[in-house]
Design a protein around this motif. Structure first.
Motif, PDB file in Angstrom:
ATOM      1  N   LYS B  16      43.925  82.607 222.099  1.00  0.00           N
ATOM      2  CA  LYS B  16      42.665  82.095 221.573  1.00  0.00           C
ATOM      3  C   LYS B  16      42.856  81.208 220.357  1.00  0.00           C
ATOM      4  CE  LYS B  16      39.281  85.338 223.245  1.00  0.00           C
ATOM      5  NZ  LYS B  16      38.295  86.340 222.857  1.00  0.00           N
ATOM      6  N   LYS B  17      44.044  81.178 219.801  1.00  0.00           N
ATOM      7  CA  LYS B  17      44.338  80.400 218.586  1.00  0.00           C
ATOM      8  C   LYS B  17      43.337  80.737 217.484  1.00  0.00           C
ATOM      9  CE  LYS B  17      46.792  76.491 220.498  1.00  0.00           C
ATOM     10  NZ  LYS B  17      46.445  75.540 221.548  1.00  0.00           N
ATOM     11  N   LEU B  18      43.406  81.974 217.009  1.00  0.00           N
ATOM     12  CA  LEU B  18      42.472  82.403 215.971  1.00  0.00           C
ATOM     13  C   LEU B  18      42.800  81.692 214.667  1.00  0.00           C
ATOM     14  CD1 LEU B  18      42.192  86.209 216.639  1.00  0.00           C
ATOM     15  CD2 LEU B  18      40.587  84.431 217.244  1.00  0.00           C
ATOM     16  N   PHE B  19      41.756  81.345 213.928  1.00  0.00           N
ATOM     17  CA  PHE B  19      41.931  80.743 212.605  1.00  0.00           C
ATOM     18  C   PHE B  19      41.981  81.847 211.566  1.00  0.00           C
ATOM     19  CE2 PHE B  19      39.950  76.282 213.368  1.00  0.00           C
ATOM     20  CZ  PHE B  19      41.058  75.956 214.125  1.00  0.00           C
ATOM     21  N   LYS B  20      42.904  81.699 210.640  1.00  0.00           N
ATOM     22  CA  LYS B  20      42.987  82.699 209.572  1.00  0.00           C
ATOM     23  C   LYS B  20      42.224  82.169 208.358  1.00  0.00           C
ATOM     24  CE  LYS B  20      46.141  85.804 207.363  1.00  0.00           C
ATOM     25  NZ  LYS B  20      47.325  85.862 206.564  1.00  0.00           N
ATOM     26  N   LYS B  71      31.995  78.472 197.751  1.00  0.00           N
ATOM     27  CA  LYS B  71      32.967  77.493 197.278  1.00  0.00           C
ATOM     28  C   LYS B  71      34.176  77.543 198.198  1.00  0.00           C
ATOM     29  CE  LYS B  71      35.829  76.538 193.309  1.00  0.00           C
ATOM     30  NZ  LYS B  71      35.460  75.899 192.071  1.00  0.00           N
ATOM     31  N   VAL B  72      34.586  76.389 198.696  1.00  0.00           N
ATOM     32  CA  VAL B  72      35.797  76.319 199.519  1.00  0.00           C
ATOM     33  C   VAL B  72      36.911  75.814 198.609  1.00  0.00           C
ATOM     34  CG1 VAL B  72      36.862  75.306 201.543  1.00  0.00           C
ATOM     35  CG2 VAL B  72      34.458  75.910 201.593  1.00  0.00           C
ATOM     36  N   SER B  73      37.787  76.737 198.201  1.00  0.00           N
ATOM     37  CA  SER B  73      38.815  76.365 197.233  1.00  0.00           C
ATOM     38  C   SER B  73      40.040  75.761 197.907  1.00  0.00           C
ATOM     39  CB  SER B  73      39.214  77.579 196.390  1.00  0.00           C
ATOM     40  OG  SER B  73      39.422  78.686 197.229  1.00  0.00           O
ATOM     41  N   LYS B  74      40.151  75.947 199.229  1.00  0.00           N
ATOM     42  CA  LYS B  74      41.237  75.311 199.972  1.00  0.00           C
ATOM     43  C   LYS B  74      40.706  74.971 201.355  1.00  0.00           C
ATOM     44  CE  LYS B  74      45.726  76.380 201.940  1.00  0.00           C
ATOM     45  NZ  LYS B  74      46.565  77.510 202.344  1.00  0.00           N
ATOM     46  N   GLY B  75      40.710  73.709 201.682  1.00  0.00           N
ATOM     47  CA  GLY B  75      40.084  73.262 202.920  1.00  0.00           C
ATOM     48  C   GLY B  75      40.739  73.840 204.155  1.00  0.00           C
ATOM     49  N   SER B  76      42.058  73.685 204.284  1.00  0.00           N
ATOM     50  CA  SER B  76      42.785  74.243 205.423  1.00  0.00           C
ATOM     51  C   SER B  76      44.273  74.170 205.101  1.00  0.00           C
ATOM     52  CB  SER B  76      42.478  73.461 206.699  1.00  0.00           C
ATOM     53  OG  SER B  76      42.972  72.149 206.572  1.00  0.00           O
ATOM     54  N   PRO B  80      45.034  70.945 202.165  1.00  0.00           N
ATOM     55  CA  PRO B  80      44.680  72.035 201.233  1.00  0.00           C
ATOM     56  C   PRO B  80      43.730  71.632 200.107  1.00  0.00           C
ATOM     57  CG  PRO B  80      46.923  71.285 200.837  1.00  0.00           C
ATOM     58  CD  PRO B  80      46.407  70.453 201.958  1.00  0.00           C
ATOM     59  N   ARG B  81      43.209  70.403 200.131  1.00  0.00           N
ATOM     60  CA  ARG B  81      42.311  70.009 199.042  1.00  0.00           C
ATOM     61  C   ARG B  81      41.022  70.850 199.092  1.00  0.00           C
ATOM     62  NH1 ARG B  81      41.312  63.885 199.958  1.00  0.00           N
ATOM     63  NH2 ARG B  81      41.338  64.659 202.085  1.00  0.00           N
ATOM     64  N   PRO B  82      40.484  71.221 197.948  1.00  0.00           N
ATOM     65  CA  PRO B  82      39.197  71.947 197.962  1.00  0.00           C
ATOM     66  C   PRO B  82      38.054  71.005 198.317  1.00  0.00           C
ATOM     67  CG  PRO B  82      39.895  71.558 195.717  1.00  0.00           C
ATOM     68  CD  PRO B  82      41.006  71.059 196.580  1.00  0.00           C
ATOM     69  N   MET B  83      36.970  71.569 198.833  1.00  0.00           N
ATOM     70  CA  MET B  83      35.799  70.742 199.126  1.00  0.00           C
ATOM     71  C   MET B  83      35.128  70.374 197.808  1.00  0.00           C
ATOM     72  SD  MET B  83      34.152  72.043 202.639  1.00  0.00           S
ATOM     73  CE  MET B  83      35.150  72.283 204.094  1.00  0.00           C
ATOM     74  N   PRO B  84      34.662  69.137 197.698  1.00  0.00           N
ATOM     75  CA  PRO B  84      34.185  68.668 196.384  1.00  0.00           C
ATOM     76  C   PRO B  84      32.954  69.405 195.877  1.00  0.00           C
ATOM     77  CG  PRO B  84      33.718  67.064 198.106  1.00  0.00           C
ATOM     78  CD  PRO B  84      34.616  68.083 198.708  1.00  0.00           C
ATOM     79  N   ASP B  96      41.697  76.483 209.866  1.00  0.00           N
ATOM     80  CA  ASP B  96      42.823  77.419 209.762  1.00  0.00           C
ATOM     81  C   ASP B  96      43.377  77.389 208.341  1.00  0.00           C
ATOM     82  OD1 ASP B  96      44.479  79.328 210.655  1.00  0.00           O
ATOM     83  OD2 ASP B  96      45.960  77.954 211.510  1.00  0.00           O
ATOM     84  N   GLY B  97      43.472  78.559 207.753  1.00  0.00           N
ATOM     85  CA  GLY B  97      44.027  78.669 206.411  1.00  0.00           C
ATOM     86  C   GLY B  97      43.027  78.391 205.305  1.00  0.00           C
ATOM     87  N   MET B  98      41.773  78.330 205.646  1.00  0.00           N
ATOM     88  CA  MET B  98      40.738  78.048 204.649  1.00  0.00           C
ATOM     89  C   MET B  98      40.609  79.204 203.652  1.00  0.00           C
ATOM     90  SD  MET B  98      36.746  77.274 205.437  1.00  0.00           S
ATOM     91  CE  MET B  98      36.550  75.530 205.649  1.00  0.00           C
TER      92      MET B  98
END
Lengths: 171, 376
Positions: B16-20, B71-76, B80-84, B96-98
């Motif tokens: 299923k390719k789960l996102f972490k 707040k999204v401190s790490k996009g993926s 890895p940039r945070p959302m503004p 994945d990796g958010m």
């Protein structure tokens, strides 16, 4: 035996002297104490001719308040009843009809409002919970009654008289 | 055994390719396309952002109230940039990796406080009168996230109260424009007749030229409304929710599942609602016949008391696990019952058999209650 404290005094069991056997000086001393109390300030008052002032925070009999225009403030939100630890307050709400705006402040009002004074513990939580400043505790006691049914206070007992429209009927 | 379990888990993940995703430092694996809000709901507990407009059973809902900002401190992992800016978690899908911060971010809590203040700008705060009080999402939200006072100094917008059909009362003044009812009417009923009129601050929920709504499932707009804007007219002002006893009940209904909650006082059924889960969302929608017309205990099969959160005001006075002490007076008095000095029902004017509140169609009026000593 080990004593618990060092304040214990041994009982004086010596035989009484002649002076003590006469008793009269001791009686005179006792009467002196009694006499001196006549001139002291009395601890009691002549109730009901004389009454003590209540403390400003005294929690007595409840009243349901009206606003400046004589309308009932209570909106039957039930917060007094939910705050009541003795579960003494019950109510039933109704909607204000057009034309009754001079009677009730809000669109909803308490058609029935009852406090069971036998259950009430006069804690004042209802007064504290009220968001509409509708219920207040006064500086009076609930009057004595011969029967228990006289202690179920309805709106006719609790509501303060309307200055514009005084009610003369008595229970 | 544990090894085999892990192996099967990893193969499932590959399929299923789960996102972490990490929400408030709690990792969770979700399917692609899941929103941050639903990922947080998978974790549960305090990290779930509150939602006033998002409703998992309604397609297209969400994104309007802004209470679920995170707040999204790490996009993926890839970027890895945070959302503004803070994002609405009900509308933002996970990567994945958010890494998401909700209650661990003071910025989010501060923004939420501002959102609550905005939602309450035009809200009349007439909770003592409102029937929704006690089960109101906005009340809970402002208790948890709101400030004590408003800074708004202008006149709040007001509307006339409208009867939408025979059974639903619309208090537009209380509405926060979440659009849930519009989606409900659109997706559950075959003919939507109400919607949002006007724009911006002047927008309001309305039926065009006051069309009455008479669809079989329109009563569900009452349950989805997060505030007291849409309320049940048949239960209007009858009793506060915390004085009624909610019980699970069901009946055979040809239109809906028939699984409901009855709000009862003694044997009287004051209100029928759908069953709501812990997020305040309806488990299964119910039809109007069940909701408005079956107001007698004999219409229903009662399953048992509804489980109510211990922290809810509705659970007050619901004494559970009470053991009544053994009555010894009969034994001591050789079989004689104690003398009843007063039966409260013979004295009390509340809950009189002559005034049957649950049988009155709309709210009770002064005409329904006889006067006592000239006072009502």
């Amino acid at each position: 035996m080990q004593t618990l404290t060092n304040r214990a005094q041994p009982v004086d069991r010596r035989p009484m002297t002649f002076w003590e056997k006469m008793y009269l000086p001791a009686i005179a001393k006792g009467m002196g104490i009694t006499l001196s109390h006549i001139f002291k300030k009395k601890a009691t008052v002549n109730y009901p001719e004389e009454k003590r002032p209540f403390s400003p925070v005294f929690r007595g009999l409840h009243v349901l308040n009206r606003d400046e225009e004589g309308r009932e403030r209570c909106t039957a939100c039930g917060l007094c009843a939910v705050a009541c630890p003795a579960e003494a307050i019950t109510m039933e709400a109704a909607e204000r009809l057009p034309g009754e705006e001079h009677l009730y402040r809000e669109e909803k009002y308490a058609a029935r409002y009852e406090i069971n004074m036998l259950r009430c513990i006069f804690c004042g939580f209802c007064e504290e919970a009220c968001p509409k400043q509708a219920i207040y505790m006064t500086e009076t006691f609930a009057p004595a009654n011969y029967q228990r049914k006289g202690f179920i206070y309805g709106k006719d007992d609790l509501l303060i008289p309307d200055p514009k429209n005084p009610i003369t009927v008595k229970k | 055994m544990a090894f085999r379990g892990m192996q099967s888990f990893s193969t499932m993940a590959e399929e299923k390719k789960l996102f972490k995703v990490t929400i408030d430092n709690i990792p969770v694996e979700v399917e692609p396309g899941t929103t941050i809000l639903n990922a947080a709901r998978k974790i549960g507990g305090d990290v779930v952002p509150p939602a006033m407009c998002y409703y998992s059973k309604l397609q297209g809902s969400g994104g309007k109230c802004r209470t679920c900002l995170v707040k999204v401190s790490k996009g993926s992992d890839a970027d890895p940039r945070p959302m503004p800016k803070l994002v609405a978690s009900c509308r933002t899908t996970v990567m994945d990796g958010m890494e998401v911060a909700n209650i661990t971010s003071p910025e989010v809590l501060d923004a939420r406080k501002g959102v609550v203040e905005f939602l309450l700008l035009n809200h009349p705060l007439d909770c003592p009168v409102c029937d929704q009080a006690g089960e109101c999402d906005l009340q809970d939200l402002s208790y948890e996230h709101g400030t004590e006072a408003t800074r708004y100094e202008f006149k709040r917008r007001t509307f006339e109260k409208i009867d939408i059909g025979d059974h639903i009362k619309l208090h537009m003044t209380r509405c926060i424009l979440c659009y849930r009812c519009v989606f409900t009417a659109d997706q559950l009923t075959n003919k939507r007749e109400h919607g949002v009129l006007n724009r911006g601050e002047a927008s309001e929920i309305g039926t065009y030229i006051k069309n009455s709504l008479d669809n079989d499932f329109i009563g569900n707009v009452i349950d989805v409304c997060p505030v007291g804007a849409l309320t049940d007219r048949t239960a209007r002002f009858k009793n506060r929710v915390w004085f009624l006893k909610p019980v699970d009940a069901h009946r055979d209904c040809d239109k809906c599942c028939g699984k409901t909650v009855l709000w009862m006082r003694g044997d009287e059924v004051f209100r029928v609602t759908a069953r709501k889960d812990k997020y305040g969302e309806v488990e299964e929608f119910i039809c109007d016949t069940c909701r408005f017309e079956k107001k007698e205990a004999k219409d229903w099969v009662v399953e048992g008391p509804r489980k109510v959160s211990r922290h809810s005001v509705i659970s007050q006075g619901h004494y559970v696990g009470v053991h009544k002490p053994h009555e010894t007076i009969r034994e001591v008095m050789s079989g004689r019952d104690p003398k009843l000095l007063m039966n409260i029902h013979s004295v009390s004017e509340v809950n009189q058999p002559s005034v049957d509140l649950s049988k009155i169609d709309g709210p009770a009026h002064s005409t329904d209650f006889p006067k006592i000593n000239g006072v009502q």
